[in-house]
Design a protein around this motif. Structure first.
Motif, PDB file in Angstrom:
ATOM      1  N   LEU A 115     113.161 -72.720  49.766  1.00  0.00           N
ATOM      2  CA  LEU A 115     112.135 -71.743  50.117  1.00  0.00           C
ATOM      3  C   LEU A 115     112.248 -70.519  49.216  1.00  0.00           C
ATOM      4  O   LEU A 115     113.308 -70.271  48.623  1.00  0.00           O
ATOM      5  CB  LEU A 115     112.301 -71.325  51.575  1.00  0.00           C
ATOM      6  N   PRO A 116     111.188 -69.718  49.138  1.00  0.00           N
ATOM      7  CA  PRO A 116     111.266 -68.462  48.384  1.00  0.00           C
ATOM      8  C   PRO A 116     112.401 -67.603  48.949  1.00  0.00           C
ATOM      9  O   PRO A 116     112.574 -67.509  50.162  1.00  0.00           O
ATOM     10  CB  PRO A 116     109.913 -67.805  48.626  1.00  0.00           C
ATOM     11  N   GLY A 117     113.203 -67.037  48.081  1.00  0.00           N
ATOM     12  CA  GLY A 117     114.338 -66.212  48.505  1.00  0.00           C
ATOM     13  C   GLY A 117     115.619 -66.995  48.710  1.00  0.00           C
ATOM     14  O   GLY A 117     116.656 -66.417  49.022  1.00  0.00           O
ATOM     15  N   ASP A 118     115.583 -68.324  48.535  1.00  0.00           N
ATOM     16  CA  ASP A 118     116.780 -69.153  48.697  1.00  0.00           C
ATOM     17  C   ASP A 118     117.698 -69.105  47.474  1.00  0.00           C
ATOM     18  O   ASP A 118     118.820 -69.585  47.541  1.00  0.00           O
ATOM     19  CB  ASP A 118     116.402 -70.615  48.934  1.00  0.00           C
ATOM     20  N   PHE A 119     117.222 -68.565  46.378  1.00  0.00           N
ATOM     21  CA  PHE A 119     118.020 -68.565  45.155  1.00  0.00           C
ATOM     22  C   PHE A 119     117.571 -67.425  44.252  1.00  0.00           C
ATOM     23  O   PHE A 119     116.538 -66.803  44.463  1.00  0.00           O
ATOM     24  CB  PHE A 119     117.876 -69.899  44.410  1.00  0.00           C
ATOM     25  N   TYR A 120     118.400 -67.174  43.233  1.00  0.00           N
ATOM     26  CA  TYR A 120     118.042 -66.254  42.151  1.00  0.00           C
ATOM     27  C   TYR A 120     118.695 -66.793  40.890  1.00  0.00           C
ATOM     28  O   TYR A 120     119.524 -67.719  40.955  1.00  0.00           O
ATOM     29  CB  TYR A 120     118.494 -64.817  42.460  1.00  0.00           C
ATOM     30  N   PHE A 121     118.299 -66.268  39.759  1.00  0.00           N
ATOM     31  CA  PHE A 121     118.880 -66.707  38.495  1.00  0.00           C
ATOM     32  C   PHE A 121     119.853 -65.659  37.987  1.00  0.00           C
ATOM     33  O   PHE A 121     119.593 -64.461  38.045  1.00  0.00           O
ATOM     34  CB  PHE A 121     117.791 -66.964  37.455  1.00  0.00           C
ATOM     35  N   ASP A 122     121.001 -66.130  37.508  1.00  0.00           N
ATOM     36  CA  ASP A 122     122.026 -65.267  36.935  1.00  0.00           C
ATOM     37  C   ASP A 122     122.478 -65.912  35.625  1.00  0.00           C
ATOM     38  O   ASP A 122     123.061 -66.998  35.646  1.00  0.00           O
ATOM     39  CB  ASP A 122     123.191 -65.117  37.908  1.00  0.00           C
ATOM     40  N   ASN A 123     122.177 -65.275  34.506  1.00  0.00           N
ATOM     41  CA  ASN A 123     122.518 -65.816  33.185  1.00  0.00           C
ATOM     42  C   ASN A 123     122.014 -67.249  33.008  1.00  0.00           C
ATOM     43  O   ASN A 123     122.718 -68.118  32.494  1.00  0.00           O
ATOM     44  CB  ASN A 123     124.024 -65.751  32.938  1.00  0.00           C
TER      45      ASN A 123
END
Length: 122
Positions: free
Chosen positions: A81-89
């Motif tokens: 779902l939206p907000g379940d993850f983010y990108f880091d490098n």
């Protein structure tokens, strides 16, 4: 699931498999924060597998609870779902909310895994 023999039973070990349960309330270890089990749902059908003479005397271990969730999920992925993850490098990092909704640890060492064992510090 095999149950631990009653003659070898103690509160610091899982009544299903006999392994240490890492419970903050059941072990003699110094208190280091809330127990791991406050972050997971322990299903009634898993609790029902504990022999009646061992119920309410010790906590299940993390591995028995996670194995139950993995077996029950049967490899079905949880919808992201939206907000379940983010990108880091350039890497996708799942949030604790996603892990909690999934209900078990995948064993990949995820950054925000609420099920990961606490790292002991000296």
């Amino acid at each position: 699931m095999k149950t631990a023999p009653l003659e070898k039973f103690d509160a610091g070990h899982c009544p299903l498999c006999g392994q240490p349960n890492d419970c903050q309330l059941c072990t003699v270890a110094a208190y280091k924060g809330p127990c791991w089990c406050v972050k997971v749902k322990i299903p009634d059908e898993l609790l029902a597998q504990i022999p009646s003479e061992m119920r309410n005397k010790a906590c299940l271990c993390r591995e028995c609870v996670m194995k139950h969730h993995r077996d029950k999920a049967g490899g079905v992925a949880v919808k992201i779902l939206p907000g379940d993850f983010y990108f880091d490098n350039g890497l996708m990092v799942f949030t604790a909310a996603h892990h909690l909704r999934r209900g078990w640890c995948c064993g990949s060492g995820c950054r925000h895994c609420p099920y990961a064992p606490a790292i002991a510090t000296a």
